[in-house]
Each structure stands twice: as C-alpha cells, then as structure tokens.
Design a protein around this motif. Structure first.
Motif, PDB file in Angstrom:
ATOM      1  N   ALA A   8       0.857  -1.221  -0.084  1.00 21.38           N
ATOM      2  CA  ALA A   8      -0.073   0.063  -0.058  1.00 21.38           C
ATOM      3  C   ALA A   8       0.882   1.237  -0.089  1.00 21.38           C
ATOM      4  N   GLN A   9       2.092   1.124   0.683  1.00 21.56           N
ATOM      5  CA  GLN A   9       2.889   2.287   0.785  1.00 21.56           C
ATOM      6  C   GLN A   9       4.141   1.437   0.743  1.00 21.56           C
ATOM      7  N   VAL A  10       5.299   2.399   0.311  1.00 19.47           N
ATOM      8  CA  VAL A  10       6.674   2.071   0.227  1.00 19.47           C
ATOM      9  C   VAL A  10       7.708   3.267   0.426  1.00 19.47           C
ATOM     10  N   LEU A  11       8.550   3.078   1.342  1.00 18.67           N
ATOM     11  CA  LEU A  11       9.456   4.165   1.774  1.00 18.67           C
ATOM     12  C   LEU A  11      10.877   3.255   1.348  1.00 18.67           C
ATOM     13  N   VAL A  12      11.690   4.007   0.217  1.00 21.74           N
ATOM     14  CA  VAL A  12      12.871   3.317   0.093  1.00 21.74           C
ATOM     15  C   VAL A  12      13.963   4.257   0.403  1.00 21.74           C
ATOM     16  N   VAL A  13      15.043   3.708   1.177  1.00 22.09           N
ATOM     17  CA  VAL A  13      16.172   4.582   1.708  1.00 22.09           C
ATOM     18  C   VAL A  13      17.265   4.052   1.261  1.00 22.09           C
ATOM     19  N   GLY A  14      18.539   4.791   1.282  1.00 24.69           N
ATOM     20  CA  GLY A  14      19.736   4.090   0.977  1.00 24.69           C
ATOM     21  C   GLY A  14      20.832   5.109   0.500  1.00 24.69           C
ATOM     22  N   GLU A  15      20.428   6.159   0.480  1.00 20.51           N
ATOM     23  CA  GLU A  15      21.727   6.998  -0.165  1.00 20.51           C
ATOM     24  C   GLU A  15      22.845   7.043   0.741  1.00 20.51           C
ATOM     25  N   ALA A  16      24.051   6.816   0.141  1.00 19.28           N
ATOM     26  CA  ALA A  16      25.300   6.599   0.893  1.00 19.28           C
ATOM     27  C   ALA A  16      25.418   5.318   1.768  1.00 19.28           C
ATOM     28  N   ARG A  17      24.620   4.455   1.426  1.00 19.03           N
ATOM     29  CA  ARG A  17      24.734   3.279   2.039  1.00 19.03           C
ATOM     30  C   ARG A  17      24.946   2.019   0.973  1.00 19.03           C
ATOM     31  N   LEU A  20      19.881  -0.341  -0.893  1.00 22.05           N
ATOM     32  CA  LEU A  20      18.687   0.126  -0.748  1.00 22.05           C
ATOM     33  C   LEU A  20      17.775  -0.785   0.417  1.00 22.05           C
ATOM     34  N   ALA A  21      16.986   0.083   0.967  1.00 22.75           N
ATOM     35  CA  ALA A  21      16.291  -0.647   1.914  1.00 22.75           C
ATOM     36  C   ALA A  21      14.875  -0.026   1.949  1.00 22.75           C
ATOM     37  N   ALA A  22      13.928  -0.838   2.327  1.00 20.79           N
ATOM     38  CA  ALA A  22      12.566  -0.596   1.986  1.00 20.79           C
ATOM     39  C   ALA A  22      11.734  -0.712   3.118  1.00 20.79           C
ATOM     40  N   ALA A  23      10.821   0.379   3.572  1.00 21.92           N
ATOM     41  CA  ALA A  23       9.868  -0.051   4.730  1.00 21.92           C
ATOM     42  C   ALA A  23       8.434  -0.077   4.084  1.00 21.92           C
ATOM     43  N   ILE A  24       7.796  -1.175   3.867  1.00 20.76           N
ATOM     44  CA  ILE A  24       6.859  -1.599   3.047  1.00 20.76           C
ATOM     45  C   ILE A  24       5.614  -2.077   4.024  1.00 20.76           C
ATOM     46  N   VAL A  25       4.646  -1.102   3.783  1.00 18.96           N
ATOM     47  CA  VAL A  25       3.195  -1.294   4.251  1.00 18.96           C
ATOM     48  C   VAL A  25       2.367  -2.285   3.448  1.00 18.96           C
ATOM     49  N   PRO A  26       2.169  -3.286   3.942  1.00 14.30           N
ATOM     50  CA  PRO A  26       1.537  -4.350   3.032  1.00 14.30           C
ATOM     51  C   PRO A  26      -0.015  -4.016   2.704  1.00 14.30           C
ATOM     52  N   ALA A  46      13.943  -6.693 -12.571  1.00 19.87           N
ATOM     53  CA  ALA A  46      13.763  -5.481 -13.859  1.00 19.87           C
ATOM     54  C   ALA A  46      14.605  -4.315 -13.579  1.00 19.87           C
ATOM     55  N   LEU A  47      15.271  -4.200 -12.490  1.00 21.02           N
ATOM     56  CA  LEU A  47      16.348  -2.937 -12.119  1.00 21.02           C
ATOM     57  C   LEU A  47      17.338  -3.189 -12.177  1.00 21.02           C
ATOM     58  N   PRO A  48      18.320  -2.258 -12.576  1.00 27.04           N
ATOM     59  CA  PRO A  48      19.674  -2.340 -12.582  1.00 27.04           C
ATOM     60  C   PRO A  48      20.170  -2.597 -11.082  1.00 27.04           C
ATOM     61  N   ASP A  49      21.643  -3.021 -10.969  1.00 26.49           N
ATOM     62  CA  ASP A  49      21.952  -3.361  -9.458  1.00 26.49           C
ATOM     63  C   ASP A  49      21.636  -2.272  -8.363  1.00 26.49           C
ATOM     64  N   TYR A  50      22.085  -0.942  -8.836  1.00 26.76           N
ATOM     65  CA  TYR A  50      22.059  -0.156  -8.053  1.00 26.76           C
ATOM     66  C   TYR A  50      20.666   0.442  -7.438  1.00 26.76           C
ATOM     67  N   ALA A  51      19.606   0.037  -8.316  1.00 27.47           N
ATOM     68  CA  ALA A  51      18.465   0.542  -7.759  1.00 27.47           C
ATOM     69  C   ALA A  51      17.367  -0.752  -7.298  1.00 27.47           C
ATOM     70  N   ARG A  52      17.985  -1.909  -6.762  1.00 28.11           N
ATOM     71  CA  ARG A  52      17.654  -3.013  -6.290  1.00 28.11           C
ATOM     72  C   ARG A  52      17.429  -2.967  -4.821  1.00 28.11           C
ATOM     73  N   ILE A  53      16.372  -3.340  -4.280  1.00 30.55           N
ATOM     74  CA  ILE A  53      16.304  -3.258  -2.804  1.00 30.55           C
ATOM     75  C   ILE A  53      16.807  -4.441  -2.306  1.00 30.55           C
ATOM     76  N   GLY A  54      17.747  -4.350  -1.292  1.00 28.35           N
ATOM     77  CA  GLY A  54      18.724  -5.170  -0.838  1.00 28.35           C
ATOM     78  C   GLY A  54      18.086  -5.844   0.447  1.00 28.35           C
ATOM     79  N   ALA A  55      17.147  -5.086   1.077  1.00 27.73           N
ATOM     80  CA  ALA A  55      16.636  -5.640   2.452  1.00 27.73           C
ATOM     81  C   ALA A  55      15.221  -4.674   2.603  1.00 27.73           C
TER      82      ALA A  55
END
Length: 93
Positions: A8-17, A20-26, A46-55
């Motif tokens: 329903a909602q997603v927050l993706v973070v990860g600048e200078a990390r 990328l990590a995501a907070a996912i609201v189911p 479907a995404l390049p390596d740098y744009a993938r969610i790692g956790a």
C-alpha cells in the motif's frame, strides 16, 4: 513495487549506504512475508543493480496523524525515515 498489489505504501532509503532498503506497508495486514519477498524479487529482476532493494521490513502505515504522510497519502519522507530509523539501522548492521 506499488504496482504489484502487495504494497500500500513503500519508503525506499539508502543514499550513501551499501544497498537500498525499504519500509513496506502491506496492502493487506494478513499478507504473508513470502508474498512481499516474491514481489520485491520480481521488481528487483527488472532493475539495475544500484536500484535493487537489498533488504526490507514491514512497516505500520504512514499517515497524516503521525506526520509521516500528507492528507492525500503522499509520504513525508523525512518524517517517515525518522520514524523508521531503528528498523532501517538494523538492516545495515
């Protein structure tokens, strides 16, 4: 990820990390973690390596009441990131 129907909602973070990590609201509270993980994996393919969610982790909904979203549901990124800081930090340990 929002287009998969599992979130329903997603927050993706990860600048200078390192990733990328995501907070996912189911989209539904009873949605199994396996369904969310499958959606994340599918989107990542479907995404390049740098744009993938790692956790990722499940998050409570972001909303106007706690200042993490506007009245129309748009995320207030700084407030949402601050609320999720402990969970985000644990992902990078």
């Amino acid at each position: 990820l929002l287009g998969t129907g599992v979130a329903a909602q997603v927050l993706v973070v990860g600048e200078a990390r390192p990733f990328l990590a995501a907070a996912i609201v189911p989209a539904h509270p009873d949605l199994p973690d396996a369904a969310i993980a499958a959606a994340v994996a599918g989107v990542n393919r479907a995404l390049p390596d740098y744009a993938r969610i790692g956790a990722w982790f499940r998050s409570a909904p972001f909303g106007e009441a706690d200042g993490t979203a506007t009245a129309n549901g748009r995320l207030r990124r700084a407030a949402a990131r601050a609320r999720c800081a402990p969970e985000i930090d644990r992902l990078y340990l």
